[in-house]
Write a protein that holds these residues in place. Sequence first.
Motif, PDB file in Angstrom:
ATOM      1  N   GLU A 138     -96.676  56.544  23.721  1.00 15.70           N
ATOM      2  CA  GLU A 138     -96.757  55.296  23.033  1.00 15.70           C
ATOM      3  C   GLU A 138     -94.780  54.802  23.269  1.00 15.70           C
ATOM      4  OE1 GLU A 138     -97.705  54.681  18.130  1.00 15.70           O
ATOM      5  OE2 GLU A 138     -96.751  56.917  18.655  1.00 15.70           O
ATOM      6  N   ASP A 139     -94.037  55.023  23.422  1.00 15.16           N
ATOM      7  CA  ASP A 139     -93.668  54.097  23.878  1.00 15.16           C
ATOM      8  C   ASP A 139     -93.461  53.458  25.280  1.00 15.16           C
ATOM      9  OD1 ASP A 139     -92.350  54.737  21.499  1.00 15.16           O
ATOM     10  OD2 ASP A 139     -90.919  56.071  22.141  1.00 15.16           O
ATOM     11  N   THR A 140     -93.906  53.291  25.922  1.00 14.13           N
ATOM     12  CA  THR A 140     -94.073  52.549  27.637  1.00 14.13           C
ATOM     13  C   THR A 140     -94.688  51.629  27.366  1.00 14.13           C
ATOM     14  OG1 THR A 140     -96.330  52.907  27.970  1.00 14.13           O
ATOM     15  CG2 THR A 140     -95.066  54.742  28.233  1.00 14.13           C
ATOM     16  N   PRO A 141     -94.329  50.515  28.087  1.00  7.06           N
ATOM     17  CA  PRO A 141     -95.075  48.996  27.530  1.00  7.06           C
ATOM     18  C   PRO A 141     -97.199  49.199  28.162  1.00  7.06           C
ATOM     19  CG  PRO A 141     -94.200  49.386  30.523  1.00  7.06           C
ATOM     20  CD  PRO A 141     -93.902  50.580  29.109  1.00  7.06           C
ATOM     21  N   PHE A 142     -97.366  49.534  28.618  1.00  4.18           N
ATOM     22  CA  PHE A 142     -99.005  49.941  29.145  1.00  4.18           C
ATOM     23  C   PHE A 142     -99.819  49.953  27.740  1.00  4.18           C
ATOM     24  CE2 PHE A 142     -96.000  52.535  32.300  1.00  4.18           C
ATOM     25  CZ  PHE A 142     -95.753  51.132  33.124  1.00  4.18           C
ATOM     26  N   ASP A 143    -100.829  50.100  28.176  1.00  4.43           N
ATOM     27  CA  ASP A 143    -102.180  50.226  26.603  1.00  4.43           C
ATOM     28  C   ASP A 143    -102.391  51.536  27.124  1.00  4.43           C
ATOM     29  OD1 ASP A 143    -102.568  48.040  25.958  1.00  4.43           O
ATOM     30  OD2 ASP A 143    -103.272  47.036  27.397  1.00  4.43           O
TER      31      ASP A 143
ATOM     32  N   ASP B  51     -90.205  50.583  35.957  1.00  2.00           N
ATOM     33  CA  ASP B  51     -89.410  50.169  36.660  1.00  2.00           C
ATOM     34  C   ASP B  51     -89.978  48.630  37.742  1.00  2.00           C
ATOM     35  OD1 ASP B  51     -87.375  51.440  35.388  1.00  2.00           O
ATOM     36  OD2 ASP B  51     -87.188  53.083  37.191  1.00  2.00           O
ATOM     37  N   LYS B  52     -91.589  49.226  38.364  1.00  2.00           N
ATOM     38  CA  LYS B  52     -92.164  47.755  39.137  1.00  2.00           C
ATOM     39  C   LYS B  52     -92.736  47.261  38.083  1.00  2.00           C
ATOM     40  CE  LYS B  52     -92.340  51.880  42.891  1.00  2.00           C
ATOM     41  NZ  LYS B  52     -92.778  51.951  43.884  1.00  2.00           N
ATOM     42  N   HIS B  53     -94.019  47.758  37.176  1.00  2.00           N
ATOM     43  CA  HIS B  53     -94.954  46.905  36.156  1.00  2.00           C
ATOM     44  C   HIS B  53     -94.375  46.798  34.851  1.00  2.00           C
ATOM     45  CE1 HIS B  53     -96.684  46.479  40.429  1.00  2.00           C
ATOM     46  NE2 HIS B  53     -96.881  48.118  40.671  1.00  2.00           N
ATOM     47  N   GLY B  54     -93.212  47.061  34.779  1.00  6.56           N
ATOM     48  CA  GLY B  54     -92.973  47.231  32.995  1.00  6.56           C
ATOM     49  C   GLY B  54     -93.408  45.124  32.815  1.00  6.56           C
TER      50      GLY B  54
ATOM     51  N   ILE C 274    -100.975  41.440  33.908  1.00  9.36           N
ATOM     52  CA  ILE C 274    -101.555  42.437  33.725  1.00  9.36           C
ATOM     53  C   ILE C 274    -102.731  43.409  32.981  1.00  9.36           C
ATOM     54  CG2 ILE C 274    -103.182  41.606  36.102  1.00  9.36           C
ATOM     55  CD1 ILE C 274    -102.348  44.047  36.575  1.00  9.36           C
ATOM     56  N   ALA C 275    -103.322  43.850  32.596  1.00 12.73           N
ATOM     57  CA  ALA C 275    -103.301  45.263  31.539  1.00 12.73           C
ATOM     58  C   ALA C 275    -103.258  46.386  32.536  1.00 12.73           C
ATOM     59  CB  ALA C 275    -104.769  44.884  30.502  1.00 12.73           C
TER      60      ALA C 275
END
Length: 243
Positions: A49-54, A27-30, A34-35
Amino acid sequence: MPRKIAAGNWKMNGMQSTLIELEKLEDKHGDADIAILICPPFTLISACEDTPFDIGGQDCHTAQAGAHTGDISAEMLADAGASYVLLGHSERRTDHGETDALVAAKSQAAYDAGLIAVICIGETLDERENGTTLDVIDRQLAGSVPATADALNTVIAYEPVWAIGTGKVPTTDQIAEVHAHVRKRLQDRFADGTEMSLLYGGSVKGSNAAEIFAVPHVNGALVGGASLTAEAFSPIISALEDA
Protein backbone atom coordinates in the motif's frame (compact mmCIF):
# COMPACT_ATOMS: atom_id res chain seq x y z
CA MET A 1 -6.56 8.58 -25.29
CA PRO A 2 -6.54 5.27 -23.41
CA ARG A 3 -4.24 5.22 -20.41
CA LYS A 4 -0.95 3.36 -20.76
CA ILE A 5 -0.70 0.56 -18.18
CA ALA A 6 2.19 -1.76 -17.32
CA ALA A 7 0.57 -4.47 -15.20
CA GLY A 8 2.41 -7.22 -13.36
CA ASN A 9 0.57 -10.40 -12.36
CA TRP A 10 2.63 -12.18 -9.71
CA LYS A 11 0.24 -15.16 -9.70
CA MET A 12 1.00 -17.57 -6.81
CA ASN A 13 4.44 -16.11 -6.20
CA GLY A 14 5.88 -13.71 -3.66
CA MET A 15 6.77 -13.46 0.01
CA GLN A 16 7.46 -10.49 2.26
CA SER A 17 11.07 -10.67 1.10
CA THR A 18 9.91 -10.18 -2.51
CA LEU A 19 8.79 -6.64 -1.75
CA ILE A 20 12.36 -5.43 -2.10
CA GLU A 21 11.74 -5.72 -5.84
CA LEU A 22 9.13 -2.98 -5.55
CA GLU A 23 11.65 -0.77 -3.79
CA LYS A 24 14.05 -1.31 -6.69
CA LEU A 25 11.26 -0.58 -9.14
CA GLU A 26 10.36 2.60 -7.29
CA ASP A 27 13.96 3.82 -7.59
CA LYS A 28 13.67 3.59 -11.37
CA HIS A 29 10.02 4.36 -12.03
CA GLY A 30 8.60 6.03 -8.94
CA ASP A 31 7.63 9.11 -10.94
CA ALA A 32 6.52 7.36 -14.14
CA ASP A 33 3.85 9.11 -16.18
CA ILE A 34 2.14 5.82 -17.01
CA ALA A 35 0.18 3.55 -14.70
CA ILE A 36 2.21 0.76 -13.11
CA LEU A 37 -0.03 -1.93 -11.65
CA ILE A 38 1.20 -4.70 -9.38
CA CYS A 39 -1.08 -7.66 -8.65
CA PRO A 40 0.57 -9.64 -5.84
CA PRO A 41 -0.96 -12.56 -3.94
CA PHE A 42 -3.65 -11.51 -1.47
CA THR A 43 -1.21 -11.86 1.43
CA LEU A 44 0.91 -8.96 0.17
CA ILE A 45 -1.73 -6.44 -0.89
CA SER A 46 -1.68 -4.44 2.35
CA ALA A 47 2.11 -4.54 2.45
CA CYS A 48 2.22 -2.91 -1.01
CA GLU A 49 0.00 0.00 0.00
CA ASP A 50 2.88 2.42 0.65
CA THR A 51 4.35 2.05 -2.83
CA PRO A 52 3.66 4.65 -5.56
CA PHE A 53 2.18 1.92 -7.75
CA ASP A 54 -1.41 0.86 -8.29
CA ILE A 55 -2.21 -2.42 -6.54
CA GLY A 56 -4.64 -5.09 -7.67
CA GLY A 57 -6.06 -8.39 -6.54
CA GLN A 58 -5.92 -11.48 -8.73
CA ASP A 59 -9.57 -12.48 -8.32
CA CYS A 60 -12.69 -11.72 -6.30
CA HIS A 61 -15.98 -13.36 -5.38
CA THR A 62 -19.33 -12.16 -6.68
CA ALA A 63 -20.70 -11.66 -3.14
CA GLN A 64 -19.82 -8.90 -0.70
CA ALA A 65 -19.52 -11.35 2.20
CA GLY A 66 -20.79 -14.73 3.35
CA ALA A 67 -20.03 -18.41 3.81
CA HIS A 68 -17.44 -18.73 1.05
CA THR A 69 -14.41 -20.30 2.68
CA GLY A 70 -11.16 -19.41 0.96
CA ASP A 71 -12.67 -16.65 -1.18
CA ILE A 72 -12.20 -12.90 -1.02
CA SER A 73 -14.67 -10.16 -1.88
CA ALA A 74 -14.07 -7.04 -3.94
CA GLU A 75 -14.84 -4.98 -0.83
CA MET A 76 -12.08 -6.80 1.05
CA LEU A 77 -9.63 -6.05 -1.74
CA ALA A 78 -10.52 -2.37 -1.65
CA ASP A 79 -10.24 -2.36 2.14
CA ALA A 80 -6.76 -3.88 1.89
CA GLY A 81 -5.63 -1.11 -0.46
CA ALA A 82 -6.30 -2.50 -3.93
CA SER A 83 -7.75 -0.35 -6.69
CA TYR A 84 -7.81 -2.99 -9.45
CA VAL A 85 -8.65 -6.68 -9.75
CA LEU A 86 -7.77 -9.20 -12.46
CA LEU A 87 -10.76 -11.22 -13.63
CA GLY A 88 -11.25 -14.05 -16.10
CA HIS A 89 -7.57 -14.90 -16.48
CA SER A 90 -7.16 -18.05 -18.54
CA GLU A 91 -5.74 -19.87 -15.52
CA ARG A 92 -8.94 -19.14 -13.61
CA ARG A 93 -11.10 -20.09 -16.58
CA THR A 94 -9.18 -23.35 -17.07
CA ASP A 95 -8.21 -24.40 -13.54
CA HIS A 96 -11.44 -23.29 -11.85
CA GLY A 97 -13.95 -23.64 -14.68
CA GLU A 98 -14.89 -19.95 -14.68
CA THR A 99 -17.48 -19.07 -17.31
CA ASP A 100 -18.05 -15.78 -19.09
CA ALA A 101 -21.17 -15.24 -17.00
CA LEU A 102 -19.21 -15.70 -13.77
CA VAL A 103 -16.52 -13.29 -14.95
CA ALA A 104 -19.20 -10.72 -15.74
CA ALA A 105 -20.73 -11.16 -12.27
CA LYS A 106 -17.34 -10.75 -10.63
CA SER A 107 -16.70 -7.65 -12.75
CA GLN A 108 -19.95 -6.10 -11.58
CA ALA A 109 -18.97 -6.87 -7.98
CA ALA A 110 -15.67 -5.11 -8.63
CA TYR A 111 -17.46 -2.04 -10.00
CA ASP A 112 -19.78 -1.97 -6.99
CA ALA A 113 -16.74 -1.94 -4.69
CA GLY A 114 -15.08 0.87 -6.63
CA LEU A 115 -12.42 -1.33 -8.22
CA ILE A 116 -11.21 -1.28 -11.81
CA ALA A 117 -11.71 -4.67 -13.45
CA VAL A 118 -8.99 -5.97 -15.75
CA ILE A 119 -11.00 -8.48 -17.77
CA CYS A 120 -8.90 -11.11 -19.53
CA ILE A 121 -9.81 -12.75 -22.83
CA GLY A 122 -7.94 -15.01 -25.21
CA GLU A 123 -7.98 -18.13 -27.35
CA THR A 124 -6.35 -21.53 -26.93
CA LEU A 125 -3.92 -22.99 -29.43
CA ASP A 126 -6.64 -25.26 -30.86
CA GLU A 127 -8.94 -22.28 -31.32
CA ARG A 128 -6.17 -20.31 -33.03
CA GLU A 129 -5.32 -23.20 -35.36
CA ASN A 130 -9.00 -23.80 -36.11
CA GLY A 131 -9.40 -20.20 -37.23
CA THR A 132 -11.96 -19.35 -34.53
CA THR A 133 -9.92 -16.77 -32.62
CA LEU A 134 -12.18 -13.80 -33.36
CA ASP A 135 -15.30 -15.84 -32.64
CA VAL A 136 -13.87 -16.74 -29.22
CA ILE A 137 -12.95 -13.10 -28.60
CA ASP A 138 -16.48 -11.99 -29.53
CA ARG A 139 -18.05 -14.55 -27.20
CA GLN A 140 -15.81 -13.64 -24.29
CA LEU A 141 -16.29 -9.90 -24.76
CA ALA A 142 -20.06 -10.22 -25.02
CA GLY A 143 -20.34 -12.59 -22.08
CA SER A 144 -17.64 -11.33 -19.71
CA VAL A 145 -17.95 -7.53 -19.93
CA PRO A 146 -21.01 -6.10 -18.14
CA ALA A 147 -23.22 -3.48 -19.75
CA THR A 148 -22.12 -1.11 -16.96
CA ALA A 149 -18.49 -1.16 -18.13
CA ASP A 150 -16.82 2.09 -19.14
CA ALA A 151 -13.34 3.48 -19.68
CA LEU A 152 -12.99 4.36 -16.00
CA ASN A 153 -13.87 0.99 -14.49
CA THR A 154 -12.69 -1.48 -17.13
CA VAL A 155 -9.46 -2.56 -18.80
CA ILE A 156 -9.39 -5.39 -21.36
CA ALA A 157 -6.37 -7.70 -21.49
CA TYR A 158 -5.91 -9.92 -24.53
CA GLU A 159 -3.84 -12.94 -23.62
CA PRO A 160 -3.60 -15.73 -26.17
CA VAL A 161 -3.62 -18.75 -23.88
CA TRP A 162 -1.01 -20.54 -25.96
CA ALA A 163 1.48 -17.71 -25.41
CA ILE A 164 1.23 -17.44 -21.62
CA GLY A 165 4.45 -18.62 -20.02
CA THR A 166 5.47 -20.57 -23.12
CA GLY A 167 7.89 -18.12 -24.69
CA LYS A 168 5.74 -18.19 -27.84
CA VAL A 169 4.61 -14.77 -29.01
CA PRO A 170 2.05 -14.09 -31.75
CA THR A 171 3.26 -12.07 -34.70
CA THR A 172 2.62 -8.36 -34.56
CA ASP A 173 0.06 -8.85 -37.34
CA GLN A 174 -1.82 -11.38 -35.19
CA ILE A 175 -1.74 -9.06 -32.19
CA ALA A 176 -2.85 -6.13 -34.36
CA GLU A 177 -5.77 -8.11 -35.80
CA VAL A 178 -7.17 -9.03 -32.40
CA HIS A 179 -6.62 -5.64 -30.79
CA ALA A 180 -8.26 -3.82 -33.71
CA HIS A 181 -11.17 -6.27 -33.51
CA VAL A 182 -11.56 -5.74 -29.77
CA ARG A 183 -11.43 -1.97 -30.18
CA LYS A 184 -14.16 -2.08 -32.83
CA ARG A 185 -16.39 -4.25 -30.64
CA LEU A 186 -15.92 -1.91 -27.68
CA GLN A 187 -16.64 1.15 -29.83
CA ASP A 188 -19.80 -0.50 -31.13
CA ARG A 189 -21.03 -1.34 -27.64
CA PHE A 190 -19.84 1.48 -25.39
CA ALA A 191 -19.95 5.24 -25.86
CA ASP A 192 -16.39 5.55 -24.57
CA GLY A 193 -15.07 2.32 -26.08
CA THR A 194 -12.33 4.29 -27.83
CA GLU A 195 -10.93 5.28 -24.43
CA MET A 196 -10.78 1.82 -22.83
CA SER A 197 -7.23 0.60 -22.29
CA LEU A 198 -6.33 -2.61 -24.13
CA LEU A 199 -3.41 -4.62 -22.80
CA TYR A 200 -1.51 -7.44 -24.45
CA GLY A 201 -0.24 -10.36 -22.38
CA GLY A 202 1.71 -13.46 -23.29
CA SER A 203 5.50 -13.82 -22.96
CA VAL A 204 6.13 -10.06 -22.95
CA LYS A 205 9.74 -9.24 -22.08
CA GLY A 206 12.18 -6.40 -22.41
CA SER A 207 13.48 -7.65 -25.74
CA ASN A 208 10.10 -7.63 -27.50
CA ALA A 209 8.13 -4.99 -25.57
CA ALA A 210 8.89 -2.03 -27.85
CA GLU A 211 7.79 -3.97 -30.93
CA ILE A 212 4.55 -5.03 -29.23
CA PHE A 213 3.79 -1.52 -27.95
CA ALA A 214 4.17 -0.15 -31.48
CA VAL A 215 1.13 -2.19 -32.55
CA PRO A 216 -2.02 -0.04 -32.90
CA HIS A 217 -4.49 -0.29 -30.01
CA VAL A 218 -1.94 -1.88 -27.66
CA ASN A 219 -1.99 0.43 -24.64
CA GLY A 220 0.18 -1.65 -22.35
CA ALA A 221 0.90 -5.13 -21.15
CA LEU A 222 -0.20 -7.68 -18.59
CA VAL A 223 3.07 -9.34 -17.61
CA GLY A 224 3.50 -12.58 -15.69
CA GLY A 225 6.89 -13.99 -14.79
CA ALA A 226 8.85 -10.99 -16.03
CA SER A 227 7.09 -8.77 -13.47
CA LEU A 228 8.55 -10.64 -10.49
CA THR A 229 11.85 -8.78 -10.54
CA ALA A 230 12.64 -5.14 -11.12
CA GLU A 231 15.45 -6.14 -13.46
CA ALA A 232 13.05 -7.91 -15.84
CA PHE A 233 10.03 -5.62 -15.46
CA SER A 234 11.84 -2.28 -15.71
CA PRO A 235 12.73 -2.56 -19.44
CA ILE A 236 9.08 -3.32 -20.23
CA ILE A 237 7.95 -0.24 -18.30
CA SER A 238 10.58 1.89 -20.05
CA ALA A 239 9.46 0.62 -23.46
CA LEU A 240 5.87 1.60 -22.67
CA GLU A 241 6.92 5.04 -21.47
CA ASP A 242 8.72 5.55 -24.78
CA ALA A 243 5.88 4.17 -26.94
